[in-house]
Design a protein around this motif. Sequence first.
Motif, short mmCIF file in Angstrom:
data_model
loop_
_atom_site.label_atom_id
_atom_site.label_comp_id
_atom_site.label_asym_id
_atom_site.label_seq_id
_atom_site.Cartn_x
_atom_site.Cartn_y
_atom_site.Cartn_z
N ASP A 276 12.37 -3.08 -11.07
CA ASP A 276 13.18 -2.10 -10.34
C ASP A 276 12.45 -0.78 -10.10
O ASP A 276 12.79 -0.06 -9.16
N CYS A 277 11.48 -0.46 -10.94
CA CYS A 277 10.89 0.89 -10.89
C CYS A 277 9.40 0.93 -10.55
O CYS A 277 8.93 1.91 -10.00
N ALA A 278 8.64 -0.10 -10.91
CA ALA A 278 7.19 -0.04 -10.72
C ALA A 278 6.76 -0.41 -9.31
O ALA A 278 5.71 0.03 -8.85
N TYR A 279 7.57 -1.18 -8.61
CA TYR A 279 7.16 -1.70 -7.31
C TYR A 279 7.47 -0.76 -6.15
O TYR A 279 7.09 -1.03 -5.02
N VAL A 280 8.20 0.31 -6.42
CA VAL A 280 8.63 1.22 -5.34
C VAL A 280 8.32 2.67 -5.72
O VAL A 280 8.28 3.02 -6.90
N PRO A 281 8.10 3.54 -4.73
CA PRO A 281 7.89 4.95 -5.04
C PRO A 281 9.18 5.58 -5.56
O PRO A 281 10.26 5.04 -5.37
N GLY A 282 9.04 6.72 -6.21
CA GLY A 282 10.21 7.47 -6.65
C GLY A 282 10.36 7.58 -8.15
O GLY A 282 11.21 8.33 -8.63
N PHE A 283 9.57 6.84 -8.89
CA PHE A 283 9.62 6.90 -10.35
C PHE A 283 8.26 7.40 -10.85
O PHE A 283 7.29 6.64 -10.89
N ALA A 284 8.20 8.68 -11.19
CA ALA A 284 6.93 9.33 -11.51
C ALA A 284 6.15 8.59 -12.60
O ALA A 284 4.94 8.39 -12.47
N PHE A 285 6.82 8.18 -13.67
CA PHE A 285 6.15 7.47 -14.76
C PHE A 285 5.40 6.26 -14.22
O PHE A 285 4.21 6.08 -14.49
N PHE A 286 6.08 5.42 -13.45
CA PHE A 286 5.45 4.20 -12.95
C PHE A 286 4.43 4.48 -11.86
O PHE A 286 3.42 3.79 -11.76
N SER A 287 4.67 5.49 -11.03
CA SER A 287 3.69 5.82 -9.99
C SER A 287 2.38 6.29 -10.60
O SER A 287 1.30 5.87 -10.20
N LYS A 288 2.46 7.17 -11.60
CA LYS A 288 1.25 7.66 -12.27
C LYS A 288 0.54 6.52 -12.98
O LYS A 288 -0.69 6.39 -12.91
N LEU A 289 1.30 5.70 -13.69
CA LEU A 289 0.70 4.59 -14.43
C LEU A 289 0.07 3.58 -13.47
O LEU A 289 -1.02 3.06 -13.74
N THR A 290 0.71 3.33 -12.36
CA THR A 290 0.15 2.43 -11.35
C THR A 290 -1.22 2.93 -10.90
O THR A 290 -2.17 2.15 -10.79
N ASN A 291 -1.34 4.22 -10.67
CA ASN A 291 -2.63 4.76 -10.23
C ASN A 291 -3.70 4.63 -11.31
O ASN A 291 -4.85 4.31 -11.01
N VAL A 292 -3.34 4.85 -12.56
CA VAL A 292 -4.31 4.66 -13.65
C VAL A 292 -4.77 3.20 -13.65
O VAL A 292 -5.97 2.92 -13.74
N LEU A 293 -3.83 2.28 -13.54
CA LEU A 293 -4.17 0.85 -13.56
C LEU A 293 -5.00 0.44 -12.33
O LEU A 293 -5.79 -0.50 -12.42
N ARG A 294 -4.83 1.13 -11.23
CA ARG A 294 -5.62 0.87 -10.02
C ARG A 294 -6.98 1.54 -10.10
O ARG A 294 -7.90 1.18 -9.37
N GLY A 295 -7.12 2.57 -10.94
CA GLY A 295 -8.36 3.34 -11.01
C GLY A 295 -8.52 4.25 -9.82
O GLY A 295 -9.63 4.63 -9.47
N ARG A 296 -7.40 4.61 -9.18
CA ARG A 296 -7.42 5.42 -7.97
C ARG A 296 -6.26 6.42 -8.01
O ARG A 296 -5.27 6.19 -8.69
N THR A 297 -6.39 7.49 -7.23
CA THR A 297 -5.35 8.51 -7.24
C THR A 297 -4.64 8.65 -5.89
O THR A 297 -3.73 9.46 -5.77
N ASP A 298 -5.06 7.88 -4.90
CA ASP A 298 -4.37 7.96 -3.61
C ASP A 298 -3.01 7.25 -3.72
O ASP A 298 -2.76 6.49 -4.63
N TRP A 299 -2.15 7.54 -2.77
CA TRP A 299 -0.79 7.00 -2.79
C TRP A 299 -0.82 5.50 -2.51
O TRP A 299 -1.25 5.08 -1.44
N PRO A 300 -0.35 4.67 -3.44
CA PRO A 300 -0.40 3.22 -3.22
C PRO A 300 0.69 2.75 -2.27
O PRO A 300 1.79 3.32 -2.23
N THR A 301 0.39 1.70 -1.52
CA THR A 301 1.41 1.06 -0.70
C THR A 301 2.33 0.26 -1.63
O THR A 301 1.99 0.00 -2.80
N ASP A 302 3.45 -0.17 -1.13
CA ASP A 302 4.35 -1.00 -1.94
C ASP A 302 3.64 -2.30 -2.35
O ASP A 302 3.84 -2.79 -3.47
N GLU A 303 2.82 -2.85 -1.45
CA GLU A 303 2.07 -4.07 -1.78
C GLU A 303 1.08 -3.81 -2.92
O GLU A 303 0.92 -4.64 -3.81
#
Length: 181
Positions: free
Chosen positions: A51-78
């Motif tokens: 419910d929270c990691a796959y979509v924007p709007g949840f800061a915790f998951f958005s930040k963690l997603t970027n760490v896991l991607r190794g990138r800081t640009d805004w990720p697409t939903d995919e």
Amino acid sequence: MHNLTGVNFMPFVGEKYYNSRYGVRVLVLGESHYGADEDSGPDFTQKVVEDCAYVPGFAFFSKLTNVLRGRTDWPTDEERYETWQHVAFYNFVQEFAGEESRIQPTEAMWRAAQAPFLNVVRELEPDVILVLGSRLWNNVDELPPTLPVEWCSITHPSGGMAYVPSIHALGESLGKAGGLL
């Protein structure tokens, strides 16, 4: 999953966890859930991630997603979805710490969480455990030598985490475990 005695919130395990893009298995270790007991169930963690990691709007998951991607640009939903398919996520404390965020688990909660965590590690056999936050880091017991794992601790995504040192720390731990970011 089987043999997970004491686990009230089953871990989320991405579809590609066992064959991840990192070349190793990565378990993301969060501290605890917040909510009311009537909200709980064994699939609670899985629902939170979905419910929270796959979509924007949840800061915790958005930040963690970027760490896991190794990138800081805004990720697409995919990209968000794909990132989470390569990791497992487990919250250490196996009961709600409180009904609202920012409530610290009790000493009894920390102690009760050790054995279920050990069962999860035995089941998932991670190569790297990414620990979110110093409070959690200070409350997780060391694993037995029969369960070799590369530990990585970063500042909690909701507690002033900076991307560059967090991405570097994860990349370093992945490298030590034989993987790549």
